[in-house]
Structures are given as C-alpha cells and as structure tokens.
Design a protein around this motif. Structure first.
Motif: not given
Lengths: 224, 224, 224, 224
Positions: A97-98, A120-121, A124-125, A127-128, A140, A143, A147
């Motif tokens: 998770d972030l 941030m959302e 997050r997506d 990054y995943q 990363r 990020l 973080s």
C-alpha cells in the motif's frame, strides 16, 4: 510519525563526566568513576556547557527508531553527516500500500486535500501497475515525497545538540521540526543535564543566527 | 543527466605527491616541490596506490555540477558523508514545469511508459494547483522521486575512490552508476594517475566484496 | 614557524556563490556562473554569513604547508577531524639534528632557557646514540614535544572558520594561536569575503562561549 | 598499558541486526525486535559481512579507557577521525612524576636502556624546574614522546573494524598494534559476531593491501 529511543550509551551522563574529568586529572582511568556520583557528574556537565567544551559529549550515543515520516524529511535528515542511518529501501521493498504523510496545511484545506488525495490514488495505481512491469527500484520513480519511510538513526550527544539547534528552529520545515522536538523530549528524559540547554539557538548563549530570516520570537518550552 | 567538473585543486597530482613526500622526508615544506616533475609525482602516486597509502589523496578536491538527476539518485548520493553538497531546494524553488527522469526499463515498455506519463501529468497538475493553496514546501509532497534536481558536490580524491568502488559496481542502481562512471571519466582526464585504478572493487587489488550478491563479471572499461 | 598557502580551489568565492545560488534557483547548473561577477558573489556570501548558512562554504578548500611547529602543536592540530593531514613521520625519518621550538616564556627567562637548552642537548645525544642501537621508530621515544615537525593540511572554508573560532581565541595555546592567525591572513588575502567575519567567536555574532574562562577582552585586529 | 571497555551500546548485535532488517522490510520500527533472537541476529550479521554491507554496524558504539600509553601512540591514534577522544591534557595537568613507556627494543639492550633512563632523568628534572618558572603548558615542551597519557575513546563498530584492519597489521608500530589487539579481544567478548572476521586485512576477504611492504605472513590468532 512514531519516534522512539531504542538504545543509548548506558549512564550517558556519568560517561561524559568521567571522560571530561580525565582531561584535567592526573588520575588513572580506573579511578575516574570513583566517587563520581550523578550529582557531581551533572555539576561538571553544566560547567562544560558554560565553557563551550562539548567534545566529551560525543562519548554518549543515542539510537532512535523513526517511523512514518516522509521521504522529504528523510532527505533532509541524512544531510546531517555526523550520524549513522539505516533506512528502509525503496529499491528492495515492494510496498503493498502507499502510506503517505499529509502536510497539515493540505489537510486543513478541503480543496487542497482533495487534489492531494486524488493524486495519491493515481500514484498508487501507477506504482502497483509498474511493479508488474519493471523492477521495484524503477517503479518507485513514481512514488511521491509524501511516501512514508522508516529509519534507525544513531547520533552522539554533541551532534544531537547541533541537530536540535538547527531543526528545533522555527525556520526548519514543520515535519523535521516535529521530529527534532520529539527526539529532544526523549533524550532529555534519560540525560537531562546533557541536553538541559539544548534546543534552537535562540535558547542558548549563542542566540539566533538567522539574521534577516529570524522569526523574532523564541518558542516557549510549552507553546512550541 | 549533465555532469561537469566545475573546479578542482590546481595540479592535483603534484599536490598529492608533495604531501606524500613530506611524510618520509627531512626536507622543509618549501623544498617539497623542488625537482618534483609530473613524471616523478606520478611514479610516487602509483607507489602509494600499491601500498594502500591513500591519505595524501585527500589533499586534492573536485567540485562537480550535476543536473537533471532524480531525487532518488540525490537521496542515495547524499548518504556519502565525506563530501559537501549544495542542492536545489524544493522548499524554496517553485517549479513551473515538472522535469522528470524516466527509467530506461519504463521507457522501453510502451505500457509502462504510458502509466508513468499519465501519473506524471496528474502530479504536475496537482502540484500546480497546490502551489496556489499551500506553501511550496508542502505542495512538493506530491512531487515524485523522478523529479529532476541539480546539485553542486565536492569530494576529495580518496572519498571519490570509495564512491567509485561502490557506485561503479554493477550492484548500484543504474542512475547513480551512470553518474559515477561519468564522474570517473571527468577526473581521470585531469588526474589520470590518482584514478588509474579507480572503479568498482573488482578492478582493484581489493576485489569484489559483494559475496553471494556478486554479478560475477567485472565490467570491461569499454563495455560498461 | 613557516606557513604558506600552497594551493586552493580556484575562484573560491565564485564557487561558493554559485553553489549557494543553485539552492534557490530553478536554473540549470550550466547557467550558474552566468552573470555572476565577483561583486555579486561577494554580496551573496555576505548574505549567507548573516543567515548562518555556511554549507556552501565547504566547496572551497585550502591547502597549507606548515613547517617548524612543535609536536605539541601538531597533536592539537590533528584533533580537528574535518581536515586532511600529511605529517612528517618520526617513524621513517631519521633526524640528523634536533630542531626545536622554544616557548617564548622560556626564551624570556635565562634560568628557564638554560634548563631547556641543557635538556635538549642531552636528548639530542641520547637520540643519536639510540639511532645506532634500535629502530628510528623506537629511538624517537626520547624526542621532546618541542621537536619541530612539518605538515601539509587541507581544510574547507567552513571547517577553517570553526578552526579560527577556536584557535584564534586568547584561550588557545600561543603556538597554535599564532598558526591560526597566520592562516587567517593567508586565506583572507585570496578570499576576503569568505573570511570577512572569521576569527575568534568574540568577533562574530555568536560571541564568546568561554563562560567563566573568558579573557574578557576581544583582540583587536591590530593588537592581536 | 591498561585498556578497558568502559561502556557500549546495550545489545550491540541485536541493535545492528534490527537496523539492517529495517532496510529490507516493510515492517514498522516497533516490530523490528519482534522474534529477533540473538541466533537470528548473528546469522543476519554474518550475511551482512559477506555482502560487504557494513553501514548498520555503525549503530553499535564502544567506549574504551586507555591508560599508560605513550604520546607517540596517542598522536597516531587521534588521526582516526571517525571517533571521539578525551585525552589527559599536558596543558592543564602538572605531573608530579614522569611516567614513561619504554620500547621493548630499548629495554632489551642494556646500553640503550641506560641512555634512555639517563635522558628521562634529565628531562624529569628539567620539567620540574620549568614548572616553577613558566606555565605548565610551556614546561611540557621538554616532555618526551615516551610520556604516558590517558584517554577515553569512543568508536562505532564499523570504524573499529577499519582501525583493526590498519593497526593489527604487522606494519603498524608495536605499541598501537598491542592496543589494537587488546581492543579487539575486548569487543569480541561482548559482540563476537560483529567482529568475527575483524583483524588485519590479511585475515579478511580484502587481503593484504601493503604491496611491496607486505610482511608476507598473516599473524595466527594465537601467535600474534
């Protein structure tokens, strides 16, 4: 932010006082702790502070666990070179998770908070998704500074005093300032005399060194 | 990434050799440079390298301008403590545009590049919006590790040799590895003997120290 | 005592100012020196001093040749850890004669001078005799603190400023104090603004930090 | 020479292992010590040694009391800059007697011992006479390198490992080599795994770096 003191030199004040005593004494090392009560040690430490003789303070080291701080903070923190750091690696750790730090000014404005959360959302997506396509050390790159990261840090009492002088100051950024004040509370609990006059320069005999950038009002110990 | 050598100790090899000579000589300081040709200086430096006597190498300092590197890189870079840094501040500088470093693995995969670019656009917009709502030092919490930053860095030749040993190594991240090799080229151009055997540990008499993490194949000077 | 500046970062003031400028500027590194005249550089350096922002001062290094100082002095000197030293070795150099530093208080009293000279003669003979019997590194155990030694030392401008604050102070021993003032003259000649307010703490905005040990009277620039 | 370990970071091996674990773990700092037995900690430390990852070793500090060593030794010792020192001052302490270190090569030859003793007697008398005529800080100029001194020194485990690599080596002078081996024994008793492979470079995976100056025969652990 979680800050804890996970270890320190045992009897830090006796250690510093014994080392200082050695400088001025014909006694053998084995005699240094003889008759050295905590009361005497503290009297000597106060004298050292007044004479600006801080080298014996280096014999006392303090190790902190620091969690949930931003990478903005950690990038500032590791600029202090008379210190040791172990930091959670974004190269080797894949974050499920972030977790992020939200600056208070952003949290206080719904419009800002909304922009921030939305960004941030997306991050997050991204990054995943990238974790599935490229090495974690490259994923990363998306990020944010926000973080959260964890560190173990060790500094001796002299280097800590310099850290407090700079980072408890109102001119330091709010996040590292909060860290500095929390660390100061922790070390004052175990070595009150070593840090009796520690804090921003405006609290000490040195005085504010910020010139035109001075905030003009030293923080009180309660209102900081 | 732009890397330039913006200054260095004049005559770095003569300076190091003169300092080394002093250690073993009854001569006065004023005589140290007498008869010290570059050829002799280099012969002496090679001897020092073979004996592992590197302290005189500290007298030669090198200052670099580094531009367009990521904050991931700069966070790794400033962990080298025997060095001096001035870094572009995200607290004080408001960026009009968001210049970023794109990892090659991301650039190489259209799917990854797409995710990355989309995230950067969202971040760019969020940052610009936040600049209008909160201080720059807080708006920057949305900025990514990929953000470009600029630094001026000074290291002496001994610290540089350690930097090259660690960061020219195949185990270092690609971005700081590229920086390290570029810096090595720059200093070898002005002080070839001081850095004759500099590079990853596998190139020197020390040999690879990565144990089970070893890449197994030392880079050639051309294929790196 | 002979003290000379044998080298330094070229254009030390421009280098420091360019590095400082980088911190607050969106400009590229390649633009940093554009339009940076010495006058502008010095104006910026003065501003940095007033704000207590000394990290850019580290980019300017100075290398000194120091000859004919005592081993008492060199033992104090090498305690300054943010510096590089190459010192004439008493392990490897066999001294044909015993050159010594005579403290002025001894030179001023015939009775003291006589005792001192007589002791030096005995030491000289013992050292020469021992050189024939044991390795030089052991013969040197008879050599006095007064023995002359030579060093090459490199410090950056920030570390030098700290050195001057401590060692130009009236509380420092006379010999290292003389060295400090000579070094200050040498660096002020090539970088006047970097060291404009350098000297004992009592000369700066910090003020005397010696407490009860204070001499009470700041030295004038002429009467020091 | 008396050497004692007067304090150290509590649980040095657990501390180092917890810090190292943090680098590679998504866990919170508060969980770092959970389930971390000494056996596991030591396994991890051995792994770090094999990968050449020594930065977590810095979190463990060791403070030594060192008495009855020569000023020759202390002048070499304080050249190790990643360390903290408090040393008995010859400026402030007036010595009633002159305690000295006699090099074994001198003690072994009656002719040398005689010369040495005679010189020490002359020095002793001259020092006592000078104490009555000039300040102690000047009288000490006659004191020899052989004079005994006392120190308190603190080094972290990483800096200690470097100290052992250089000073346990057969090429180091006999006196500081004895100190180094004694210190190694003391720290191995409280942190055996941190120092399992510490000692001269020839004992480690690095190997001898002395080139043509190599002694050619690594000391055995028993015959050193």
């Amino acid at each position: 932010m979680e800050v804890s003191l996970i270890g320190h030199t045992p009897d830090p004040e006796l250690t510093v006082a014994a080392a200082a005593r050695l400088c001025y004494s014909p006694d053998q090392v084995s005699q240094l702790l003889e008759g050295l009560t905590l009361t005497r040690a503290r009297k000597l430490i106060t004298k050292l502070q007044k004479m600006g003789h801080f080298s014996p303070f280096e014999h006392a080291s303090f190790t902190f666990g620091i969690a949930g701080v931003s990478r903005s903070l950690s990038h500032q923190l590791v600029r202090h070179r008379i210190a040791s750091y172990s930091q959670q690696s974004q190269r080797y750790v894949k974050f499920e998770d972030l977790a992020v730090v939200v600056p208070p000014t952003i949290a206080a404005k719904p419009e800002a908070q909304e922009k921030f959360t939305a960004a941030m959302e997306v991050i997050r997506d991204a990054y995943q998704a990238l974790l599935g396509l490229v090495p974690a050390e490259d994923a990363r790159y998306v990020l944010p500074n926000a973080s959260q990261t964890n560190l173990v840090m060790t500094m001796n009492a002299r280097s800590l005093r310099n850290f407090f002088a700079l980072r408890c100051c109102a001119r330091a950024q709010w996040e590292i300032r909060e860290l500095a004040w929390r660390m100061l509370d922790l070390v004052q609990a175990v070595a009150p005399t070593l840090f009796a006059d520690a804090g921003p320069n405006c609290w000490s005999s040195i005085g504010c060194q910020q010139g035109a950038m001075s905030c003009g009002e030293p923080p009180s110990r309660t209102s900081r």
